[in-house]
Design an enzyme around this catalytic site. Sequence first.
Site, PDB file in Angstrom:
ATOM      1  N   HIS A 111       0.849  -1.197   0.000  1.00  0.00           N
ATOM      2  CA  HIS A 111       0.000   0.000   0.000  1.00  0.00           C
ATOM      3  C   HIS A 111       0.879   1.238   0.000  1.00  0.00           C
ATOM      4  O   HIS A 111       1.605   1.495   0.964  1.00  0.00           O
ATOM      5  CB  HIS A 111      -0.925  -0.003   1.211  1.00  0.00           C
ATOM      6  CG  HIS A 111      -1.752   1.238   1.319  1.00  0.00           C
ATOM      7  ND1 HIS A 111      -2.590   1.664   0.314  1.00  0.00           N
ATOM      8  CD2 HIS A 111      -1.876   2.158   2.310  1.00  0.00           C
ATOM      9  CE1 HIS A 111      -3.193   2.778   0.672  1.00  0.00           C
ATOM     10  NE2 HIS A 111      -2.770   3.099   1.878  1.00  0.00           N
ATOM     11  N   ASP A 138       0.835   5.160  -0.073  1.00  0.00           N
ATOM     12  CA  ASP A 138       0.077   6.415   0.050  1.00  0.00           C
ATOM     13  C   ASP A 138       0.714   7.488  -0.822  1.00  0.00           C
ATOM     14  O   ASP A 138       1.900   7.797  -0.650  1.00  0.00           O
ATOM     15  CB  ASP A 138       0.088   6.902   1.501  1.00  0.00           C
ATOM     16  CG  ASP A 138      -0.739   6.015   2.413  1.00  0.00           C
ATOM     17  OD1 ASP A 138      -1.943   5.873   2.157  1.00  0.00           O
ATOM     18  OD2 ASP A 138      -0.178   5.473   3.380  1.00  0.00           O
ATOM     19  N   ASP A 194      -7.587   1.182   3.028  1.00  0.00           N
ATOM     20  CA  ASP A 194      -7.165   2.238   3.944  1.00  0.00           C
ATOM     21  C   ASP A 194      -8.113   3.423   4.061  1.00  0.00           C
ATOM     22  O   ASP A 194      -7.953   4.218   4.984  1.00  0.00           O
ATOM     23  CB  ASP A 194      -5.766   2.741   3.560  1.00  0.00           C
ATOM     24  CG  ASP A 194      -5.008   3.308   4.746  1.00  0.00           C
ATOM     25  OD1 ASP A 194      -5.374   2.978   5.891  1.00  0.00           O
ATOM     26  OD2 ASP A 194      -4.057   4.093   4.545  1.00  0.00           O
ATOM     27  N   ASP A 248       1.956  -1.170   4.475  1.00  0.00           N
ATOM     28  CA  ASP A 248       2.359   0.096   3.872  1.00  0.00           C
ATOM     29  C   ASP A 248       3.798   0.010   3.356  1.00  0.00           C
ATOM     30  O   ASP A 248       4.717  -0.351   4.102  1.00  0.00           O
ATOM     31  CB  ASP A 248       2.257   1.229   4.890  1.00  0.00           C
ATOM     32  CG  ASP A 248       0.827   1.559   5.250  1.00  0.00           C
ATOM     33  OD1 ASP A 248      -0.090   0.938   4.676  1.00  0.00           O
ATOM     34  OD2 ASP A 248       0.616   2.440   6.111  1.00  0.00           O
ATOM     35  N   HIS A 280      -6.911   9.352   0.248  1.00  0.00           N
ATOM     36  CA  HIS A 280      -7.545   9.305   1.559  1.00  0.00           C
ATOM     37  C   HIS A 280      -6.708   9.935   2.674  1.00  0.00           C
ATOM     38  O   HIS A 280      -7.169   9.956   3.829  1.00  0.00           O
ATOM     39  CB  HIS A 280      -7.894   7.848   1.929  1.00  0.00           C
ATOM     40  CG  HIS A 280      -6.711   6.925   1.919  1.00  0.00           C
ATOM     41  ND1 HIS A 280      -6.387   6.153   0.824  1.00  0.00           N
ATOM     42  CD2 HIS A 280      -5.781   6.649   2.863  1.00  0.00           C
ATOM     43  CE1 HIS A 280      -5.319   5.441   1.103  1.00  0.00           C
ATOM     44  NE2 HIS A 280      -4.921   5.726   2.331  1.00  0.00           N
TER      45      HIS A 280
END
Length: 627
Positions: A166, A168, A280, A417, A561
């Site tokens: 993941h 971000d 998430d 992450d 997000h």
Amino acid sequence: MKKRNRLLAVLVGGVFCVAVMSLYRRLEMMQGAELQHMETPDGQVEDDLFRLQQQIDKLERLLSDNNRLVATLRDKMFHRQASWVKGGAVNVSSDSAPSRADSLPGCRLAEEMKDRADGVQLLDVYDLLTFENPNGGVWKQGFEISYHGDEWAEQPLEVFVVPHSHNDPGWLKTFENYYQDQTKHILNNMLIKLTEDSRRKMIWAEISYFSKWWNDIDEQKREMVKRLVGAGQLELVTGGWVMADEANSHYFALLDQLIEGHQWIQRHLGVKPSSGWAVDPFGHSPSMAYLLKGAGLSNMVIQRVHYAVKKHFAQKQTLEFLWRQSWDSSPRSDIACHMMPFYSYDVPHTCGPNPAVCCQFDFHRLPGGRLFCPWKISPQRITEQNVEERALLLLDQYRQKSRLFRSPVLFVPLGDDFRFVESSEWDAQFGNYQKLFDYFDQHPELHVKARFGTLSDYFEALHRRLNAAGTTLPTLRGDFFTYADRDDHYWSGYFTSRPFYKRLDRTLEATLRATEILFSLTLAEMRRFRGDGRLVSDFPAREHFKRLTAGRRSLALFQHHDAVTGTARDPVVVDYGTSRRMVSPLATIVPLDLEPAQGAAKLRPLDAPIGQEPVPPRPIKTLHADG
């Protein structure tokens, strides 16, 4: 009855008018007193303030009396109507006017849907739950899970371990810093490690990062990517520019970032995503499910749902369901959804209910590395001496988790992450898990088949097993807000945090949409004016289109997000608002064809259905031993 209703309505209206007039009169008196106070000598200030306080108190009493009077009249009216209906005092002739519910289409539709409603209604679930958090044992937010051992004798357990990372697009670091420090290394290693063994697989979600990396690699590596995608080893899931927030983002922007990502995938890789991946975002909306269904996706995975709701769904074996829109009584809006049952999407909370055991199978935490297990039991390298004991320990977790679902097909994510940055992690995870899978294959008496897979692999096997057994997933209507991950830790502050940037988001969205419309109308008018379908020779259509693309991608990135929510760190939020580094350089944006005939068809349709105050950053995603 009609006459009495009119009398009651007139009476209530009269009381309301009297109350409004008396309020108005009191306000005038207060304003007059204030003006008089401005001309009053200083010695009378205290007396004027005392009188003003008395007037305010009297006004509050009048308001309270008025509220009680209106409430009494309302209750009497409802009681009188109920007694009339119950006593048969209402006689309606066949030619009289229809009732309110019969005359309004919306009321009729609501009644019909209520009568035909099936499956799970989340509002009903919320009414049932006490939202307490009793200790459930090793699965603290759940309950003890048991099995006999022969449940899989006829239908072996089929396990899909799905590697993921993941990333971000901005949170603790900016988009650019994350890319340079971690993301590009993940993708570079992915290209090498997946090519080494055809049994290895991975999923990827954030097209903003993937497109930037694509611009940095040469043509030979691009061909390798295409081969991995074609062979099913690499799957792009959801296909959005980001993993968007589902509470603050406007549906125009949600759809725009989805279109931007899907167009990029179609243009460069020639495929379409079929499964959604949202692990998430802080709560989940049926509007997002509707947009994914409209974009051609058939399945989706969600994670951040209130722990009490997860526990309830696990007890009812409804963690997999057909998510249906609340306003739709037909299955046309249904999308198959898998809800992860445990605390998080990291390795300790995905293999089974016991995080202390699952953490032992996160081989990035092997002794000597930077990470460790908070439960103080470290992973072990899989060898011939310990493979049996390790395999049976892992299989126990798989079996317990499978008891929460209706089919013997099990989905097990493997990641967290920004995972798989280093080459050594790829070797540790894939190498040790493959030894465990090989052991399962060599012992058919265990009745388990485990392998690496993608979301498409998992959902294909799930639907195949369900169809063979004649089993259907339950339907569900509603949304999963407000999210709480533990106790009373409700994630609701991001609904209103950083209002300046939330307003900036809407302003950019409106300006961008208006610019797109003007641009399209200008092109159409030029073609009509020339008569031959061509543009005016000196009109910079391509340059304008590149700027529109840059604007769309900037807006799309902010739907992340941790962006529009305001949960990123302050320097990252400032970077969203001022920096253009997150957008691919204009020279690398491949514009849609703007020439006649072909260009008109390829432009984004205008009528497409589409559907500064500091705040603490979102809690860092660290493991808790009590999670």
